[in-house]
Design a protein around this motif. Structure first.
Motif, PDB file in Angstrom:
ATOM      1  N   TRP A 473     -32.198  58.559   2.782  1.00  0.00           N
ATOM      2  CA  TRP A 473     -33.089  57.634   1.858  1.00  0.00           C
ATOM      3  C   TRP A 473     -32.003  57.592   0.542  1.00  0.00           C
ATOM      4  O   TRP A 473     -31.897  58.672  -0.039  1.00  0.00           O
ATOM      5  N   GLN A 474     -31.527  56.291   0.178  1.00  0.00           N
ATOM      6  CA  GLN A 474     -30.809  56.299  -0.904  1.00  0.00           C
ATOM      7  C   GLN A 474     -30.798  54.864  -1.262  1.00  0.00           C
ATOM      8  O   GLN A 474     -30.141  54.032  -1.013  1.00  0.00           O
ATOM      9  N   SER A 475     -32.000  54.577  -2.126  1.00  0.00           N
ATOM     10  CA  SER A 475     -32.235  53.078  -2.254  1.00  0.00           C
ATOM     11  C   SER A 475     -31.386  52.432  -3.558  1.00  0.00           C
ATOM     12  O   SER A 475     -31.208  51.357  -3.524  1.00  0.00           O
ATOM     13  N   ALA A 477     -27.310  53.014  -5.629  1.00  0.00           N
ATOM     14  CA  ALA A 477     -25.911  53.917  -5.608  1.00  0.00           C
ATOM     15  C   ALA A 477     -25.345  53.364  -7.043  1.00  0.00           C
ATOM     16  O   ALA A 477     -25.732  52.496  -7.782  1.00  0.00           O
ATOM     17  N   LYS A 485     -30.121  52.503   1.754  1.00  0.00           N
ATOM     18  CA  LYS A 485     -30.393  53.255   3.002  1.00  0.00           C
ATOM     19  C   LYS A 485     -32.060  53.738   2.634  1.00  0.00           C
ATOM     20  O   LYS A 485     -32.420  54.292   1.664  1.00  0.00           O
ATOM     21  N   THR A 807     -34.444  65.984  -3.725  1.00  0.00           N
ATOM     22  CA  THR A 807     -33.349  65.683  -2.842  1.00  0.00           C
ATOM     23  C   THR A 807     -33.796  65.255  -1.644  1.00  0.00           C
ATOM     24  O   THR A 807     -34.259  66.099  -0.785  1.00  0.00           O
ATOM     25  N   ASN A 824     -41.548  60.236  -4.493  1.00  0.00           N
ATOM     26  CA  ASN A 824     -40.510  59.187  -4.474  1.00  0.00           C
ATOM     27  C   ASN A 824     -41.135  57.901  -5.104  1.00  0.00           C
ATOM     28  O   ASN A 824     -40.428  57.151  -5.780  1.00  0.00           O
TER      29      ASN A 824
END
Length: 874
Positions: A473-475, A477, A485, A807, A824
């Motif tokens: 999960w990485q909305s 960057a 992601k 994290t 989240n």
């Protein structure tokens, strides 16, 4: 006998009989209450269903496919083969360049010619062409070995309505033009003005032979731009050239210095093979050359004084040519199209292999759906991981690489016998094709969430820079070029991880406390303890999270040895207090049973906690080689110490069970003949012996596991982070314990007293009565209490937001952080763009949490009903 009037007693009896009937007002009140309760219950059900429907309405567009909004086709008067095209982000103005230098600027919706220019190619023939990602800067390679650069962009300005020139020519219902400019009215009443920026630069002699492949990149700063381009000539000689432009800020004069480096030859290229394309990275650190024998050659250009051919990689079957290739935005993904219609995506990964000069190699990460015929052109999107592929039969397919799906399967409606080049508009909302003969075909479409599929949300995806497919999960960057992601699996995992560790701490403490206050303490003590526990439930979770983040987390990190020792010291303190009380004479124990006994237990626990705090540093030095945090990383020591601590409770239960099986009846006969005090001391001695045997057994098993190579580090024990699941488990257990305790204690107290009396009358001890009679009878209520606590732990937000480190990783390491679904949502929803992909995925996370809670509660209710049936049979 004649009738007579009722006597006074008869009237009194009649009055009493009338008073026994239910008054109309009472019935009316009951009916109203029943109606209100019924309506309230129905409203709750409707509200819950409404929430679910709302969540589904927000989430469903994620799964919706794209929608074509229009298609147009017309013929440009190029009279030459088209070699390059460009279009603006508004799909208004297009630019087409023909082979002999004719440049036509046209209105994309209607095909009306807006302007015409002519480049002077000085009689040379264009043999190769390439441009930057934005397509506004183009490099032409000629048959005389010269490379020339051109600007083919669309500029946008704003024209006020009062400054609008007269004599505008209508193009369609939206746009008007005059003198090479197109005017579009916007919502403010002003006009967006678009015009072509057409300019051809001087040439640079790169080779004496024709240029057969070229690529072009621009970098640097506004004052000192850098131009890098790579070429391949007819002799298959690969060259990389870098031009630095210095602009005099005073005079505006430009000074250009160019250096050209010959790269090593293409080793292994067959004599009859031909180069089909070349790519140069924007940073200038690598170049990739493709050939018609299915092989690509990767050059390492980090040291331009000593470039090397780093890798030769076969990307297609023998005899299958590489016909097209491109980088996706960010230049971490290489998409290769082949003669058989295949489309594959490759990542350059640091694998440490010795087969390449830099330890990196191209790894096939994705195999996209193949096209029916040979790939003739690939063009990438500017802002997303999309690309358009065109095959020899006129099929035009739009792909999204990360989600590995074909967004649109389009087909040319005109002449498919001539090759064409295509592009995705900058906003990824349309595709434009121009054939060599000048036929233009454009599609407009809407695809709002191409990066999301069920596979992306719940399956492993191989993302750029990762060594293998994984859940991420990485909305957002640091750059828009990074692919978002959206895997929900780490968030679901984090939710269960937080609840798991919280329940490990909360359930034993809460249930033991409930059994203790319900069955063993004096009613006066219970009357004090129970309200205090219930008051704990009123503490705001944001306060608990604040304490966890700023007080508890640093404290645990500094006193980690004492904390670990406390897990064993506190139960031992309770046992020591119990044995001390058992050693008292019976008359004293009966006289002071109640608050003094409760006080003794508390003091015993406090004393052992103080001893644990004093011995914490010594424990860390003896068992963990002086530094627990370094030990968790695996740099020092072995896994024996921690496995010894983990196995100690299990070893004790095994030892106690073995003793009870072998010597239990003899031991009971022994202590039955002893007085209370002496029996208590003997029982304490037995406990100490069993504890020592358990410690020995635990150490032997832990040592044996180390000998066979097992080490807990790297699994549920790993590197220590200050804000971790241990801290979350502590503080969330503190929040959950009052809930579980209150409900469980009420369930235990609701067991009929005659069951207790019957058990005690049969000779059972209070503990045996609580274990074998009270707890099974109240099992449904106790289980409901546990599930209520778990429901709160699953949905907890503020504690996790503040104390878990946020994290989104998937590991059971108790010393690492986590991110839950609820946390989240709280973190990212305030900044999510309404109706954007991240916005809808966050609502999907809420729906997932809703469904998880519903499933858990439904399963819990089914189990509770089974417990109730068993209780009714007692």
């Amino acid at each position: 006998m004649s009738d007579s009037a009722p006597t006074t007693s008869e009237r009194g009896i009649a009055a009493r009989q009338r008073r026994m009937t239910t008054r109309t007002s009472v019935k009316l009140g009951e009916n109203i209450a029943q109606g209100v309760i019924t309506v309230g219950g129905l409203m709750v059900i409707v509200a819950v269903m409404g929430i679910m429907v709302f969540l589904f309405r927000v989430v469903m567009p994620l799964m919706a496919g794209g929608e074509l909004q229009g298609n147009t086709r017309y013929q440009l008067d190029t009279q030459q083969d088209v070699i390059w095209i460009n279009g603006d982000e508004f799909q208004t103005l297009g630019i087409a360049v023909a082979a002999e230098g004719r440049v036509i600027t046209y209105h994309i919706p209607s095909g009306t010619e807006v302007a015409r220019d002519q480049f002077d190619f000085r009689g040379a023939e264009v043999t190769a062409v390439a441009g930057t990602l934005q397509r506004d800067r183009v490099a032409f390679g000629f048959d005389d070995g010269v490379v020339r650069f051109a600007t083919l962009g669309v500029q946008t300005t704003t024209t006020a309505q009062r400054a609008l020139p007269g004599g505008l020519i209508d193009l369609d219902g939206r746009d008007r033009m005059l003198d090479g400019r197109v005017y579009t009215e916007v919502g403010t009443g002003d006009f967006r003005t678009l015009f072509g920026e057409i300019e051809l630069g001087d040439g640079q002699q790169i080779s004496e032979l024709p240029i057969i492949a070229i690529d072009y990149r621009i970098g640097g700063t506004r004052e000192r731009p850098t131009i890098a381009f790579a070429t391949v000539d007819a002799d298959n000689q690969v060259r990389v050239s870098q031009s630095r432009v210095q602009i005099n800020m005073m005079t505006g004069a430009e000074t250009v210095s160019t250096t050209t480096t010959d790269l090593p030859p293409l080793v292994g290229l067959a004599a009859d093979a031909m180069v089909t394309g070349i790519l140069l990275s924007g940073t200038g650190d690598r170049a990739i050359v493709a050939s018609d024998d299915g092989v690509v050659y990767r050059y390492d250009l980090r040291d331009m004084d000593n470039p090397s051919l780093a890798e030769v990689r076969r990307v297609a079957d023998d005899g299958v040519a590489v016909t097209a290739m491109t980088f996706l935005s960010g230049e971490e993904t290489l998409v290769v199209g082949t003669e058989d219609g295949g489309l594959n995506a490759f990542f350059r990964l640091q694998t440490g292999t010795t087969d390449t000069t830099d330890g990196r190699e191209l790894m096939r990460a994705r195999t996209h759906a193949p096209m029916p015929a040979s790939i003739v052109d690939l063009s990438e999107a500017q802002r997303q991981k999309e690309f358009v592929a065109i095959d020899a039969e006129g099929n035009v397919w739009v792909y999204h690489s990360t989600s590995d799906q074909v967004l649109f399967e389009l087909a040319r409606s005109g002449d498919v016998s001539t090759d064409s080049s295509g592009m995705i508009f900058p906003r990824s909302n349309g595709v434009m094709l121009v054939s060599q003969g000048g036929e233009v075909e454009a599609w407009q479409y809407t695809q709002r969430h191409p990066e999301v599929t069920l596979g992306v949300l719940f399956s492993k995806i191989w993302y750029e820079g990762y060594m293998e497919p994984t859940y991420v999960w990485q909305s957002t960057a640091g750059t828009d070029l990074a692919e978002p992601k959206y895997s929900l699996v780490p968030l679901v995992f984090g939710t269960f991880k937080a609840a798991f560790y919280a329940m490990i701490f909360a359930v034993p403490i809460a249930l033991m406390a409930a059994i203790y206050t319900s069955e063993f303490v004096d009613k006066r003590v219970r009357g004090t303890v129970k309200p205090m526990m219930e008051m704990m439930e009123s503490l705001p979770t944001v306060v608990l999270g604040f304490i966890a983040a700023l007080v508890l987390a640093p404290l645990v990190e500094e006193w980690i040895g004492a904390v670990l020792l406390g897990f064993f010291a506190l139960p031992m303190g309770l046992m020591i207090g119990a044995f001390a009380w058992q050693a008292l004479p019976a008359q004293i124990a009966l006289k002071y049973d109640g608050f003094p006994k409760f006080t003794l237990m508390g003091l015993s626990i406090l004393i052992t906690a103080w001893v644990a705090a004093q011995l914490g540093t010594s424990l860390e030095r003896v068992l963990f080689y002086g530094d627990f945090k370094q030990w968790t990383t695996g740099r020092i020591g072995t896994g024996t110490p921690f496995m010894f601590l983990i196995l100690l409770p299990v070893s004790y239960f095994v030892t106690a069970w073995a003793f009870r099986k072998q010597f239990g009846h003899h031991y009971r006969d022994l202590i039955s003949g002893l007085g209370r005090s002496r029996a208590g001391m003997v029982d304490a001695g037995r406990w100490i012996v069993l504890l020592l045997v358990a410690m020995l057994l635990s150490f032997l098993v832990a040592y044996a596991l180390t000998l066979i190579g097992y080490d807990p580090r790297g699994s549920f024990i790993d590197s220590y982070q200050q804000r971790n699941a241990l801290v979350v488990g502590f503080i969330m257990a503190f929040a959950v314990i009052p809930n579980i305790y209150t409900l469980a204690e009420d369930a235990l107290n609701s067991v009929p007293g005659h069951l207790r009396a019957a058990s005690l009358a049969c000779g059972a001890t209070p503990w045996q009565t609580a274990r074998w009679v009270i707890l099974p009878t109240a099992a449904s209520g106790v289980f409901s209490a546990v599930m209520m606590g778990m429901g709160r732990a699953v949905g907890e937000t503020m504690i996790v937001v503040m104390a878990a480190g946020n994290t989104p990783i998937m590991e059971w390491n108790i010393f690492s952080g986590l991110r839950t679904l609820s946390a989240n949502i709280a973190i990212e929803l305030p900044e999510a763009v309404k109706d954007g992909t991240n916005y809808r995925v966050l609502f999907l996370a809420a729906l997932t949490l809703f469904i998880m809670t519903f499933v858990i509660n439904t399963g819990a209710e089914l189990i509770r009903q089974r417990f109730r049936k068993r209780a009714f049979n007692l």
